[in-house]
Motif scaffolding. Sequence first.
Motif, PDB file in Angstrom:
ATOM      1  N   PRO B 219       8.658  52.605  44.522  1.00  0.00           N
ATOM      2  CA  PRO B 219       9.971  52.514  45.142  1.00  0.00           C
ATOM      3  C   PRO B 219      10.268  51.136  45.721  1.00  0.00           C
ATOM      4  CG  PRO B 219       8.659  54.312  46.054  1.00  0.00           C
ATOM      5  CD  PRO B 219       7.742  53.415  45.301  1.00  0.00           C
ATOM      6  N   ILE B 220       9.229  50.430  46.177  1.00  0.00           N
ATOM      7  CA  ILE B 220       9.480  49.254  47.004  1.00  0.00           C
ATOM      8  C   ILE B 220      10.306  48.177  46.295  1.00  0.00           C
ATOM      9  CG2 ILE B 220       8.390  47.376  48.286  1.00  0.00           C
ATOM     10  CD1 ILE B 220       6.085  49.284  48.841  1.00  0.00           C
ATOM     11  N   LEU B 221       9.917  47.825  45.067  1.00  0.00           N
ATOM     12  CA  LEU B 221      10.604  46.729  44.392  1.00  0.00           C
ATOM     13  C   LEU B 221      12.049  47.063  44.091  1.00  0.00           C
ATOM     14  CD1 LEU B 221       7.828  45.424  42.001  1.00  0.00           C
ATOM     15  CD2 LEU B 221       8.697  44.367  44.070  1.00  0.00           C
ATOM     16  N   TYR B 222      12.284  48.272  43.604  1.00  0.00           N
ATOM     17  CA  TYR B 222      13.665  48.629  43.272  1.00  0.00           C
ATOM     18  C   TYR B 222      14.498  48.850  44.520  1.00  0.00           C
ATOM     19  CZ  TYR B 222      13.202  48.235  38.391  1.00  0.00           C
ATOM     20  OH  TYR B 222      13.040  47.675  37.159  1.00  0.00           O
ATOM     21  N   LEU B 223      13.838  49.348  45.546  1.00  0.00           N
ATOM     22  CA  LEU B 223      14.551  49.600  46.790  1.00  0.00           C
ATOM     23  C   LEU B 223      14.951  48.300  47.469  1.00  0.00           C
ATOM     24  CD1 LEU B 223      15.212  52.314  47.811  1.00  0.00           C
ATOM     25  CD2 LEU B 223      13.396  52.089  49.488  1.00  0.00           C
ATOM     26  N   THR B 224      13.986  47.376  47.612  1.00  0.00           N
ATOM     27  CA  THR B 224      14.302  46.129  48.310  1.00  0.00           C
ATOM     28  C   THR B 224      15.332  45.325  47.514  1.00  0.00           C
ATOM     29  OG1 THR B 224      12.297  45.234  47.329  1.00  0.00           O
ATOM     30  CG2 THR B 224      12.195  45.842  49.648  1.00  0.00           C
ATOM     31  N   SER B 225      15.173  45.279  46.183  1.00  0.00           N
ATOM     32  CA  SER B 225      16.152  44.502  45.412  1.00  0.00           C
ATOM     33  C   SER B 225      17.523  45.169  45.474  1.00  0.00           C
ATOM     34  CB  SER B 225      15.691  44.309  43.967  1.00  0.00           C
ATOM     35  OG  SER B 225      15.524  45.544  43.321  1.00  0.00           O
ATOM     36  N   THR B 226      17.543  46.500  45.586  1.00  0.00           N
ATOM     37  CA  THR B 226      18.824  47.190  45.726  1.00  0.00           C
ATOM     38  C   THR B 226      19.504  46.820  47.037  1.00  0.00           C
ATOM     39  OG1 THR B 226      18.026  49.078  44.493  1.00  0.00           O
ATOM     40  CG2 THR B 226      19.934  49.441  45.880  1.00  0.00           C
ATOM     41  N   ILE B 227      18.725  46.831  48.113  1.00  0.00           N
ATOM     42  CA  ILE B 227      19.306  46.481  49.415  1.00  0.00           C
ATOM     43  C   ILE B 227      19.835  45.053  49.375  1.00  0.00           C
ATOM     44  CG2 ILE B 227      18.815  46.184  51.876  1.00  0.00           C
ATOM     45  CD1 ILE B 227      16.682  48.388  51.570  1.00  0.00           C
ATOM     46  N   GLY B 228      19.050  44.152  48.764  1.00  0.00           N
ATOM     47  CA  GLY B 228      19.499  42.768  48.623  1.00  0.00           C
ATOM     48  C   GLY B 228      20.818  42.685  47.871  1.00  0.00           C
ATOM     49  N   MET B 229      20.900  43.414  46.740  1.00  0.00           N
ATOM     50  CA  MET B 229      22.131  43.397  45.949  1.00  0.00           C
ATOM     51  C   MET B 229      23.294  43.997  46.731  1.00  0.00           C
ATOM     52  SD  MET B 229      20.580  44.630  42.349  1.00  0.00           S
ATOM     53  CE  MET B 229      21.996  44.612  41.266  1.00  0.00           C
ATOM     54  N   GLY B 230      23.000  45.039  47.491  1.00  0.00           N
ATOM     55  CA  GLY B 230      24.050  45.681  48.274  1.00  0.00           C
ATOM     56  C   GLY B 230      24.621  44.725  49.310  1.00  0.00           C
ATOM     57  N   LEU B 231      23.720  44.055  50.034  1.00  0.00           N
ATOM     58  CA  LEU B 231      24.174  43.110  51.053  1.00  0.00           C
ATOM     59  C   LEU B 231      24.933  41.957  50.403  1.00  0.00           C
ATOM     60  CD1 LEU B 231      20.960  43.039  53.262  1.00  0.00           C
ATOM     61  CD2 LEU B 231      23.112  44.173  53.778  1.00  0.00           C
ATOM     62  N   GLN B 262      17.825  38.010  53.563  1.00  0.00           N
ATOM     63  CA  GLN B 262      16.764  37.015  53.418  1.00  0.00           C
ATOM     64  C   GLN B 262      15.389  37.651  53.660  1.00  0.00           C
ATOM     65  OE1 GLN B 262      17.106  33.955  56.334  1.00  0.00           O
ATOM     66  NE2 GLN B 262      16.212  32.369  55.023  1.00  0.00           N
ATOM     67  N   ALA B 263      15.304  38.445  54.725  1.00  0.00           N
ATOM     68  CA  ALA B 263      14.037  39.119  55.047  1.00  0.00           C
ATOM     69  C   ALA B 263      13.657  40.099  53.930  1.00  0.00           C
ATOM     70  CB  ALA B 263      14.160  39.854  56.379  1.00  0.00           C
ATOM     71  N   ILE B 264      14.663  40.820  53.447  1.00  0.00           N
ATOM     72  CA  ILE B 264      14.420  41.813  52.395  1.00  0.00           C
ATOM     73  C   ILE B 264      13.893  41.135  51.124  1.00  0.00           C
ATOM     74  CG2 ILE B 264      15.617  43.402  50.832  1.00  0.00           C
ATOM     75  CD1 ILE B 264      15.441  44.682  53.448  1.00  0.00           C
ATOM     76  N   LEU B 265      14.495  40.001  50.767  1.00  0.00           N
ATOM     77  CA  LEU B 265      14.063  39.290  49.562  1.00  0.00           C
ATOM     78  C   LEU B 265      12.632  38.777  49.724  1.00  0.00           C
ATOM     79  CD1 LEU B 265      16.943  37.211  48.013  1.00  0.00           C
ATOM     80  CD2 LEU B 265      16.281  39.566  47.644  1.00  0.00           C
ATOM     81  N   ALA B 266      12.302  38.344  50.937  1.00  0.00           N
ATOM     82  CA  ALA B 266      10.934  37.879  51.179  1.00  0.00           C
ATOM     83  C   ALA B 266       9.953  39.020  50.936  1.00  0.00           C
ATOM     84  CB  ALA B 266      10.808  37.352  52.611  1.00  0.00           C
ATOM     85  N   ILE B 267      10.301  40.215  51.429  1.00  0.00           N
ATOM     86  CA  ILE B 267       9.453  41.387  51.201  1.00  0.00           C
ATOM     87  C   ILE B 267       9.340  41.654  49.701  1.00  0.00           C
ATOM     88  CG2 ILE B 267       9.236  43.888  51.529  1.00  0.00           C
ATOM     89  CD1 ILE B 267      10.733  43.527  54.190  1.00  0.00           C
ATOM     90  N   PHE B 268      10.475  41.578  49.005  1.00  0.00           N
ATOM     91  CA  PHE B 268      10.477  41.820  47.566  1.00  0.00           C
ATOM     92  C   PHE B 268       9.516  40.876  46.850  1.00  0.00           C
ATOM     93  CE2 PHE B 268      11.817  40.607  43.336  1.00  0.00           C
ATOM     94  CZ  PHE B 268      11.959  41.829  42.695  1.00  0.00           C
ATOM     95  N   LEU B 269       9.634  39.568  47.160  1.00  0.00           N
ATOM     96  CA  LEU B 269       8.820  38.583  46.443  1.00  0.00           C
ATOM     97  C   LEU B 269       7.335  38.791  46.708  1.00  0.00           C
ATOM     98  CD1 LEU B 269      10.976  35.365  46.700  1.00  0.00           C
ATOM     99  CD2 LEU B 269      10.220  36.493  44.607  1.00  0.00           C
ATOM    100  N   VAL B 270       6.987  39.051  47.970  1.00  0.00           N
ATOM    101  CA  VAL B 270       5.580  39.290  48.295  1.00  0.00           C
ATOM    102  C   VAL B 270       5.079  40.517  47.535  1.00  0.00           C
ATOM    103  CG1 VAL B 270       3.985  39.961  50.137  1.00  0.00           C
ATOM    104  CG2 VAL B 270       5.701  38.192  50.554  1.00  0.00           C
ATOM    105  N   ALA B 271       5.884  41.599  47.552  1.00  0.00           N
ATOM    106  CA  ALA B 271       5.484  42.828  46.869  1.00  0.00           C
ATOM    107  C   ALA B 271       5.376  42.612  45.359  1.00  0.00           C
ATOM    108  CB  ALA B 271       6.494  43.940  47.166  1.00  0.00           C
ATOM    109  N   ARG B 272       6.313  41.818  44.813  1.00  0.00           N
ATOM    110  CA  ARG B 272       6.332  41.575  43.365  1.00  0.00           C
ATOM    111  C   ARG B 272       5.031  40.914  42.922  1.00  0.00           C
ATOM    112  NH1 ARG B 272       7.196  42.147  38.533  1.00  0.00           N
ATOM    113  NH2 ARG B 272       8.787  41.143  37.277  1.00  0.00           N
ATOM    114  N   PHE B 273       4.648  39.830  43.628  1.00  0.00           N
ATOM    115  CA  PHE B 273       3.454  39.097  43.215  1.00  0.00           C
ATOM    116  C   PHE B 273       2.184  39.863  43.575  1.00  0.00           C
ATOM    117  CE2 PHE B 273       6.540  35.785  42.656  1.00  0.00           C
ATOM    118  CZ  PHE B 273       6.040  35.072  41.575  1.00  0.00           C
ATOM    119  N   ALA B 274       2.214  40.579  44.703  1.00  0.00           N
ATOM    120  CA  ALA B 274       1.053  41.384  45.082  1.00  0.00           C
ATOM    121  C   ALA B 274       0.800  42.449  44.017  1.00  0.00           C
ATOM    122  CB  ALA B 274       1.281  42.037  46.437  1.00  0.00           C
ATOM    123  N   ASP B 275       1.883  43.062  43.540  1.00  0.00           N
ATOM    124  CA  ASP B 275       1.778  44.099  42.518  1.00  0.00           C
ATOM    125  C   ASP B 275       1.173  43.531  41.238  1.00  0.00           C
ATOM    126  OD1 ASP B 275       2.432  46.744  41.346  1.00  0.00           O
ATOM    127  OD2 ASP B 275       3.867  45.581  40.163  1.00  0.00           O
TER     128      ASP B 275
END
Lengths: 166, 394
Positions: B219-231, B262-275
Amino acid sequence: MSVRRTALHLGKGRYAACAEVCPTGATLFGPVALLEKEIERRRSLAPGAKTTFPRGRVGSADSYEGIVGKYVEHTYGSTEIGGTQVLHLSGVPFELLGKPALPDVSPAARSETLQRAIYNHLIAPLGFFGVLALVAWRHMRPAEPVAAPGAPPPDRDDGRGSGGEP
Amino acid sequence: MSAFSVTHEAAAIETAPIGGRLVTRFTAVLGLIVGLFAVVVAVRFARGIGAVTNLNDGYPWGLWIVYDDFIGTALGASGFIVAFVTYILNRGAYHPMVRPALMTALFGYIMASLSVFFDIGRYWNAWHLFLPRYAQIDSVLWQVAMCIMVATAILLVEVLPVVLERFGKHGLRRKLDRVMFLFIAFGVVVAVMQQSAFGTLLVIFGPQIDPIYQIDLLPILYLTSTIGMGLAAVTLEGSLSALALRRPLERELLGRLMKVGQAILAIFLVARFADLAVRGVLPRVFQPTTVAIVFWIESALFAAPLVLLLGKAGQRAGRLFVAAMTMAIAGMMYRFDAYLVAYHTGPGWHYFPSLGEMAITVGLIALEILAFILVIRLLPVLPRRHPSSGAGRS
């Protein structure tokens, strides 16, 4: 189309159309357990020896004499994507035929497990909903009777607003 | 306003129909595009799906599903997210954007539902979705369909106050306000369920999706990128409607929203590379493949807003706009890349959307913009007066 026709055939005590018409018995129809037995029988024979090959259904009386091939050790379809109901006994490794290497785990089984874990009796979504609804409700109550003193706009004099706009 | 009336009154933000002419050069052009769209839709239903699309057995879905559905609903999630931010966290500062965000979300979901109807081969069986005995509850696509329908229904309830207000049904509106918190909460749950389902879909494709786009952190990647897109969608919408309608820009509010982004995207990027690292796929992104190249372009787009929004300069209107644009495009690209570029069903299959498919997608977007213009001119959606225009501008 052929799957549909097969389904009609099965209803009338007949079986897969492709296996019914196959002249060499290269395509055999039957329960997986019996097919596995047939595969085992052919493997146990020495390559080049003569044996009888059933036509149509596995164990069918309609058969012919032929020469045993040199088979690849793996039965394709036995473990791929969690195992399928179609088994392939081949003399040529499938990699050489340009077929992709497939994992033993069924992705659909993985997603189903996931779905069932997340939505087990809808506990997680309902719990999530409950928490959100409670928080929302608590934020609604105090401000309801009077509007003015409840929530002063927090960002009025933030100071950051000046001078930035082109 | 609507569910937010309590705090809305406190913040003294009033909404009003902006009025004005419905037929302008802009709406006429949109109408023309919609007309073309109607023709292609007629062909699709008269001659079948093969007559207008490049879809094939290897690529049974394409532009319509990925753009109209996955991206449309992700952008539409802006409504639920802003509703969440405003109501649940009760931050009055975000109010002026709530109604437009809810309206966009509603149109986004309606567009998604329509496009599904164009996309399914046997559309005359679509009503099966409403019957429990046809439901396959382990199906992710079924879940997506259900979520889209429920989300649309919830959004209809959430925008209902706008209509009630317009027609002076204040008693009914007050009653609705009392239970609105349930819908606000439920909307978030449905949006979360639906967006995380897009991650689960990738799992089903298994080896058909390039490992770079396969995920374990569902859920994390799609959720965070969704929130980013929404904002981002809310920011773009705020900026564009300020420009088009010559209204003061909600720069300070949008700046705050983008800070969250900005915070959400940072979470996304960390999660993306961690994954990628956890699954041992990291070396793969350094190989010269198409998928790796789009991965880097897309990751750069995800990272750009982090830099653009830094410091005081990051709060300027132009910066906010560019950052929001980048954020939205990054989120869109992520979905396009995962579901089309990284999707290989076997040798010999190719897909590129046909002109007919593009006409329908562009037509749906034009229809959405047209509907939005109509709604803001006739219903009280946009703020009458700018709350921070006095203090905020020098």
